[in-house]
Design a protein around this motif. Sequence first.
Motif, short mmCIF file in Angstrom:
data_model
loop_
_atom_site.label_atom_id
_atom_site.label_comp_id
_atom_site.label_asym_id
_atom_site.label_seq_id
_atom_site.Cartn_x
_atom_site.Cartn_y
_atom_site.Cartn_z
N TYR A 4 0.86 -1.01 -0.14
CA TYR A 4 -0.14 0.03 0.03
C TYR A 4 0.92 1.32 -0.05
N ASP A 5 1.79 1.21 0.75
CA ASP A 5 2.79 2.17 0.68
C ASP A 5 3.67 2.55 -0.71
N THR A 8 1.00 3.89 -2.90
CA THR A 8 0.87 5.35 -2.48
C THR A 8 2.13 6.25 -3.17
N GLN A 11 1.67 6.65 -6.60
CA GLN A 11 0.43 7.56 -7.38
C GLN A 11 0.95 8.98 -7.04
N LEU A 12 1.48 9.38 -6.01
CA LEU A 12 2.24 10.61 -5.67
C LEU A 12 2.91 11.11 -6.65
N ALA A 115 -6.68 8.36 -7.57
CA ALA A 115 -6.94 8.61 -6.28
C ALA A 115 -8.19 8.29 -5.67
N GLN A 118 -8.24 4.59 -4.65
CA GLN A 118 -7.35 4.32 -3.31
C GLN A 118 -8.25 4.89 -2.23
N ALA A 119 -8.92 6.04 -2.19
CA ALA A 119 -9.70 6.62 -1.22
C ALA A 119 -10.73 5.76 -0.82
N TYR A 122 -9.62 2.19 0.66
CA TYR A 122 -9.14 2.59 1.90
C TYR A 122 -10.08 2.74 3.01
#
Length: 170
Positions: A4-5, A8, A11-12, A115, A118-119, A122
């Motif tokens: 997951y990290d 993330t 994606q960033l 995003a 992912q949101a 989550y």
Amino acid sequence: MSAYDILTGIQLCMAVAMIAYGFYFRRARECSVLFFVGPGLLVAFWAAAVLYYYTEYPFLTILCFLMAFFLGLGLGLWFKQGLPELTYSRETHRLRCPPQRLALPVNIGFCLLFAAFQASVYHLPFLTHSWFFNEILGFAPGLATGLFWGRGLAVLLDIPMRGQQVYKDI
């Protein structure tokens, strides 16, 4: 380090790169073909990372992605309204791009689309077990990626050569 990290972080990095491309193409530019194709490659890589991480039913999701990708690719090639006209210089081997005012909003739209997956997962992790979510997970990025690639391909296929002589029948 958890997956997951890593997702993330991907994606960033992709969001920063896509927004930078959006700012870069707001003015008229001269760039190489590979630089012009860069956002399309980033979107494809980003879609693959999102699909790989969130899919519970991989064959269903990939099938929906491919169906939507080819649909978007065809629609992007078919609707050529409002496309910028690029010119290619044979001497410098570079493309001349007019200002693309919609580059930044479109790139921000891609960032928000990816995003959103992912949101939503989550906050609602049970969604990954749903067939409907897996179909949407494949269809939405596939259609967006196909449209992006289709419009880019339509622009590249319609390039007039600078310095090219046009012969007319007499």
